[in-house]
Design a protein around this motif. Structure first.
Motif, PDB file in Angstrom:
ATOM      1  N   THR A   1       0.880  -1.377  -0.201  1.00  0.00           N
ATOM      2  CA  THR A   1      -0.067   0.068   0.030  1.00  0.00           C
ATOM      3  C   THR A   1       0.894   1.289   0.003  1.00  0.00           C
ATOM      4  OG1 THR A   1       0.095  -0.068   2.534  1.00  0.00           O
ATOM      5  CG2 THR A   1      -1.866  -0.993   1.071  1.00  0.00           C
ATOM      6  N   THR A   2       0.138   2.373  -0.591  1.00  0.00           N
ATOM      7  CA  THR A   2       0.960   3.343  -0.486  1.00  0.00           C
ATOM      8  C   THR A   2      -0.246   4.753  -0.427  1.00  0.00           C
ATOM      9  OG1 THR A   2       2.405   4.734  -1.618  1.00  0.00           O
ATOM     10  CG2 THR A   2       1.076   3.794  -3.040  1.00  0.00           C
ATOM     11  N   THR A   3       0.589   5.817  -0.573  1.00  0.00           N
ATOM     12  CA  THR A   3      -0.775   6.994  -0.547  1.00  0.00           C
ATOM     13  C   THR A   3      -0.634   7.784  -1.837  1.00  0.00           C
ATOM     14  OG1 THR A   3       0.940   8.379   0.479  1.00  0.00           O
ATOM     15  CG2 THR A   3      -0.472   7.367   2.074  1.00  0.00           C
ATOM     16  N   PHE A   4      -1.674   8.368  -2.025  1.00  0.00           N
ATOM     17  CA  PHE A   4      -1.750   9.079  -3.406  1.00  0.00           C
ATOM     18  C   PHE A   4      -0.794  10.199  -3.476  1.00  0.00           C
ATOM     19  CE2 PHE A   4      -6.066   7.648  -3.961  1.00  0.00           C
ATOM     20  CZ  PHE A   4      -5.796   7.439  -5.484  1.00  0.00           C
TER      21      PHE A   4
ATOM     22  N   SER B   1      -9.170   6.998  -0.533  1.00  0.00           N
ATOM     23  CA  SER B   1      -8.341   7.076   0.689  1.00  0.00           C
ATOM     24  C   SER B   1      -6.875   6.559   0.236  1.00  0.00           C
ATOM     25  CB  SER B   1      -8.646   6.063   1.778  1.00  0.00           C
ATOM     26  OG  SER B   1      -9.231   4.961   1.375  1.00  0.00           O
ATOM     27  N   SER B   2      -6.907   5.577  -0.775  1.00  0.00           N
ATOM     28  CA  SER B   2      -5.315   5.293  -1.061  1.00  0.00           C
ATOM     29  C   SER B   2      -5.563   4.710  -2.442  1.00  0.00           C
ATOM     30  CB  SER B   2      -5.064   4.175  -0.049  1.00  0.00           C
ATOM     31  OG  SER B   2      -6.033   3.162  -0.172  1.00  0.00           O
ATOM     32  N   PRO B   3      -4.492   4.750  -3.280  1.00  0.00           N
ATOM     33  CA  PRO B   3      -4.400   4.332  -4.684  1.00  0.00           C
ATOM     34  C   PRO B   3      -4.658   2.764  -4.702  1.00  0.00           C
ATOM     35  CG  PRO B   3      -2.289   4.939  -3.953  1.00  0.00           C
ATOM     36  CD  PRO B   3      -3.146   5.198  -2.697  1.00  0.00           C
ATOM     37  N   THR B   4      -5.381   2.368  -5.821  1.00  0.00           N
ATOM     38  CA  THR B   4      -5.450   0.935  -5.876  1.00  0.00           C
ATOM     39  C   THR B   4      -4.017   0.296  -6.416  1.00  0.00           C
ATOM     40  OG1 THR B   4      -5.943   0.972  -8.350  1.00  0.00           O
ATOM     41  CG2 THR B   4      -7.868   1.241  -6.504  1.00  0.00           C
TER      42      THR B   4
ATOM     43  N   SER C   1      -1.059   2.349  -8.095  1.00  0.00           N
ATOM     44  CA  SER C   1       0.359   2.775  -7.400  1.00  0.00           C
ATOM     45  C   SER C   1       1.492   2.240  -8.105  1.00  0.00           C
ATOM     46  CB  SER C   1       0.258   2.157  -5.917  1.00  0.00           C
ATOM     47  OG  SER C   1       0.121   0.533  -6.041  1.00  0.00           O
TER      48      SER C   1
END
Ligand SMILES: Nc1ncnc2c1ncn2[C@@H]1O[C@H](COP(=O)(O)OP(=O)(O)OP(=O)(O)O)[C@@H](O)[C@H]1O
Length: 93
Positions: free
Chosen positions: A23-26, A45-48, A52
């Motif tokens: 997982t990461t953030t935009f 909330s977060s990139p797919t 990513s």
């Protein structure tokens, strides 16, 4: 598996696997703050995974050919880098 063409028009693979749920953030993807606001407004909330993996490469100017399930967020994966490119042309630093 994603493939892109290098400067010699030879595809190179960016490995992802079905079990890769990193997982990461935009914001970590390097998107413009205006696009981050738009993404937040959409309650993303977060990139797919496809986002990513594809967005950083697209922001580097690479051409991308990717495959992922329907509904996995491919549209934003290519639209966000296009919008960023338009913003940078309009408003160069
Ligand atoms: N990071 C995200 N977080 C939450 N929702 C998202 C995210 N990215 C996209 N979505 C939403 O998920 C839905 C499906 O996305 P999208 O249509 O881009 O998928 P797709 O992979 O392009 O699908 P298709 O293969 O059918 O074209 C849309 O409603 C979109 O707004």
């Amino acid at each position: 598996m994603k493939r892109k063409l290098n400067e010699d028009d030879v595809p190179t693979a960016v490995n992802t696997s079905a079990g890769d749920h990193s997982t990461t953030t935009f914001s970590a993807l390097g998107l413009d703050s205006r696009l981050l606001q738009a993404v937040a407004k959409e309650n993303f909330s977060s990139p797919t995974l496809v986002q990513s993996r594809a967005i950083p490469l697209a922001l580097e100017g690479k051409d991308i050919l990717t495959r992922s399930k329907t509904g996995s967020g491919k549209t934003a994966a290519y639209i966000l880098p296009i919008l960023q490119s338009m913003l940078q042309r309009k408003d160069p630093e």
